[in-house]
Design an enzyme around this catalytic site. Structure first.
Site, short mmCIF file in Angstrom:
data_model
loop_
_atom_site.label_atom_id
_atom_site.label_comp_id
_atom_site.label_asym_id
_atom_site.label_seq_id
_atom_site.Cartn_x
_atom_site.Cartn_y
_atom_site.Cartn_z
N GLY A 12 0.78 -1.23 0.00
CA GLY A 12 0.00 0.00 0.00
C GLY A 12 0.81 1.28 0.00
N ASP A 52 8.21 -5.11 14.09
CA ASP A 52 6.86 -4.97 14.62
C ASP A 52 6.85 -3.72 15.50
OD1 ASP A 52 4.46 -5.07 15.97
OD2 ASP A 52 4.55 -7.21 16.39
N VAL A 53 6.07 -2.73 15.12
CA VAL A 53 6.07 -1.45 15.82
C VAL A 53 5.67 -1.59 17.28
CG1 VAL A 53 3.70 -0.78 15.27
CG2 VAL A 53 5.44 0.98 15.52
N ASN A 79 3.29 5.28 9.56
CA ASN A 79 2.30 4.82 8.60
C ASN A 79 1.69 3.46 8.96
OD1 ASN A 79 1.02 4.67 5.79
ND2 ASN A 79 2.38 2.89 5.75
N TYR A 145 -10.64 0.75 15.26
CA TYR A 145 -9.78 1.44 14.30
C TYR A 145 -9.97 2.95 14.34
CZ TYR A 145 -7.85 2.99 9.82
OH TYR A 145 -7.15 3.67 8.86
N LYS A 149 -7.45 6.02 15.65
CA LYS A 149 -6.97 7.06 14.75
C LYS A 149 -7.29 8.45 15.29
CE LYS A 149 -4.95 4.66 11.55
NZ LYS A 149 -3.50 4.81 11.30
N VAL A 178 -8.44 5.41 0.29
CA VAL A 178 -7.34 5.19 -0.65
C VAL A 178 -7.39 3.73 -1.06
CG1 VAL A 178 -4.85 5.29 -1.00
CG2 VAL A 178 -5.95 6.94 0.54
N THR A 180 -6.17 0.62 -1.27
CA THR A 180 -5.11 -0.21 -0.71
C THR A 180 -5.66 -1.58 -0.35
OG1 THR A 180 -5.54 0.49 1.56
CG2 THR A 180 -3.96 1.81 0.29
#
Length: 226
Positions: A12, A52-53, A79, A145, A149, A178, A180
């Site tokens: 993406g 892995d963040v 991102n 989600y 955000k 978008v 993706t």
């Protein structure tokens, strides 16, 4: 060495963004749990390894790499993100937490890690969503989600205030739809008006120049009104 750090680069927007930055001559540290897609293009300006963040061990690897390279970070582009589309009464506690671990705590931890490698001209840019904007259109199934955000938008404003005397700058882009893989997984069959590459081009320009005009700002990047 000077770097631009991008998370969530396996597909993406992050994938396209890493390629665009590398083609423009920047050294890109591309971080994703699956590093193979970005590694496969074998670009001389891209360094990628599994990341892995939400993992403190993986973040320590990034810190060590930058220290070993005597690295300076021009921009951090947060991102990486995950999305679970599930009715609120059906989503489990672990699933809800997993979204926050990446979308909120991962952003906070990654930012805390990278800021010491930046100077006052650096730019921390977090990719959020129109779903996190108060008053925007909301969709059932995205309680974890969209609320996550929204959280990083407030975090962006707070960090800009905290670092306003010393830098770096902090901004967030709240993206509309978008095209993706993540969008397809969440809304099968839906066709977005903007491609991943088109959005990546916009993000690249803003990541490199936006801090000259903005700090602590949330920009809505959507062709439709909330």
């Amino acid at each position: 060495m000077k770097f631009i750090v991008v998370t969530g680069t396996s597909r993406g927007i992050g994938f396209e963004l890493s390629k665009l930055l590398a083609d423009a001559g920047y050294n890109v540290l591309a971080l994703s749990r699956n590093e193979e897609p970005i590694k496969s293009i074998a670009h001389k300006n891209i360094t990628a390894f599994p990341f892995d963040v939400s993992s403190s061990e993986d973040r320590e690897k990034v810190s060590k790499y930058l220290k070993d390279k005597n690295g300076k970070v021009i921009a951090l582009i947060n991102n990486a993100g995950i999305l679970i589309n599930k009715p609120f009464l059906e989503i489990t506690e672990d699933e809800f937490k997993s979204v926050y671990d990446v979308n909120v705590f991962g952003v906070a931890s990654m930012t805390k890690l990278i800021v010491p490698f930046m100077d006052e001209y650096g730019h921390v840019l977090t990719i959020s969503s129109m779903g996190g904007i108060q008053g925007s259109a909301k969709f059932p199934g995205l309680s974890a989600y969209s609320s996550s955000k929204g959280a990083v938008l407030t975090l962006t404003e707070l960090l800009a205030e905290e670092f306003k005397e010393s830098g770096p700058s902090f901004n967030a882009l709240a993206l509309g739809a978008v095209q993706t893989e993540m969008l397809e997984e969440a809304f099968p069959g839906y066709k977005a008006p903007v491609s991943a590459k088109e959005m990546a081009e916009y993000i690249m320009d803003f990541a490199l120049k936006g801090q000259k005009m903005y700090n602590g700002k949330i920009l809505q990047v959507s062709s439709s009104t909330p």
